[in-house]
Design an enzyme around this catalytic site. Structure first.
Site, PDB file in Angstrom:
ATOM      1  CE  LYS A 172      -2.962   2.405   3.296  1.00  0.00           C
ATOM      2  NZ  LYS A 172      -3.943   2.236   4.357  1.00  0.00           N
TER       3      LYS A 172
HETATM    4  C1  R5P Z   1      -2.000   4.913   7.741  1.00  0.00           C
HETATM    5  O1  R5P Z   1      -0.971   4.413   8.074  1.00  0.00           O
HETATM    6  C2  R5P Z   1      -3.242   4.170   7.839  1.00  0.00           C
HETATM    7  O2  R5P Z   1      -3.027   2.819   7.474  1.00  0.00           O
HETATM    8  C3  R5P Z   1      -4.408   4.712   7.042  1.00  0.00           C
HETATM    9  O3  R5P Z   1      -5.426   3.823   7.213  1.00  0.00           O
HETATM   10  C4  R5P Z   1      -4.093   4.848   5.601  1.00  0.00           C
HETATM   11  O4  R5P Z   1      -3.179   5.847   5.383  1.00  0.00           O
HETATM   12  C5  R5P Z   1      -5.308   4.960   4.668  1.00  0.00           C
HETATM   13  O5  R5P Z   1      -6.128   5.927   5.020  1.00  0.00           O
HETATM   14  P1  R5P Z   1      -6.307   7.293   4.216  1.00  0.00           P
HETATM   15  O6  R5P Z   1      -6.970   6.929   2.922  1.00  0.00           O
HETATM   16  O7  R5P Z   1      -7.171   8.086   5.123  1.00  0.00           O
HETATM   17  O8  R5P Z   1      -4.948   7.871   3.985  1.00  0.00           O
END
Ligand code: R5P
Length: 259
Positions: A172
């Site tokens: 990710k």
């Molecule tokens: C960050 O480390 C977290 O895993 C968040 O869940 C991730 O960044 C995704 O969330 P967002 O789309 O709000 O950035």
């Protein structure tokens, strides 16, 4: 790949090779994040439209009904808070035993490549990968988190490729210009985080661009649950990921479904 690992991967990435993961793990370092003050209320109506839910173990136990059939990718790293943004330093905060007890489809761990603590986070990550692999559980590596990270294709490629070479089953990261390079040099599926809340049409365009560049989907949080209409927004995101909607078509869908 072992049957159990394949089976869990098939729960995370759907038969069309794509996935909409809903990230609601923000509380592990941000506390009661806007939109997640009561995760049950926010997430309940979104679950029918999510392929995967990404919570912490506490959120899962306290806010998500145990009879949910949405696969869980569990956040298992942490250690610092938003009050200490300059010293993000994560380690293992949830054992593989507890993850198994929660019947997860996968685990998620942040590696802070480029930070002063990168070595700790990478060693924690590989320790969890070894334990998870032994049980047929895929690990999603969360890369590029940190205030001072240079977010460009060169950095994202480096962090993503490292994550894959160190054992991640899915990576990710954040969408950047030249994202094709990130995807092309990463041997495992890539999903994008949404990042800070932006207008809905912009978030849909980012998701679309990432898909065009070869991402398999999104692991999106704030741009869904902080939307003026989260249920409409997750359906619009879904239309980009699974139905190849253009950003314009997806935004029209959002506008039609909203309110
Ligand atoms: C960050 O480390 C977290 O895993 C968040 O869940 C991730 O960044 C995704 O969330 P967002 O789309 O709000 O950035």
């Amino acid at each position: 790949m072992d049957w159990g690992m394949k089976n869990r991967m098939s729960k995370i990435i759907k038969p069309d090779g794509k996935t909409v993961m809903l990230a609601v793990d923000h509380g592990y370092f941000m506390g009661p994040t806007t939109g997640l003050e009561n995760i049950a209320e926010t997430v309940g109506p979104l679950l029918p439209h999510a392929d995967v839910l990404m919570p912490t173990r506490g959120a899962l136990r306290h806010y998500i009904p145990a009879d949910t059939d949405v696969p869980i990718v569990l956040r298992v790293s942490g250690g610092t808070s938003i009050l200490n943004p300059d010293v993000l330093h994560e380690g293992i905060v949830c054992s593989i035993d507890d993850a198994v007890r929660l019947n997860v489809a996968g685990i998620a761990f942040s590696i802070l490549v480029g930070s002063s603590f990168e070595r700790d986070t990478i060693l924690g990550f590989t320790e969890m990968v070894d334990e998870a692999n032994g049980l047929g559980i895929p690990t999603l590596a969360v890369t590029a988190v940190g205030r001072d990270m240079v977010r460009d294709a060169r950095y994202m490629s480096l962090a993503s490729r490292m994550a894959a070479e160190l054992g991640a089953s899915v990576v990710k990261t954040y969408y950047v210009d030249g994202f094709e390079k990130v995807v092309d040099t990463c041997p495992v599926p890539v999903v994008i985080a949404g990042g800070k809340k932006t207008p809905e049409d912009e978030a849909l365009e980012t998701a679309y661009n990432a898909m065009q560049a070869g991402a398999v989907g999104v692991d999106m949080g704030r741009n869904i649950f902080q939307s003026e209409d989260p249920v409409a927004m997750i359906q619009a995101v879904n239309s980009v990921v699974h139905d190849d909607h253009t950003p314009k078509e997806a935004f029209e869908l959002f506008t039609k479904l909203k309110g």
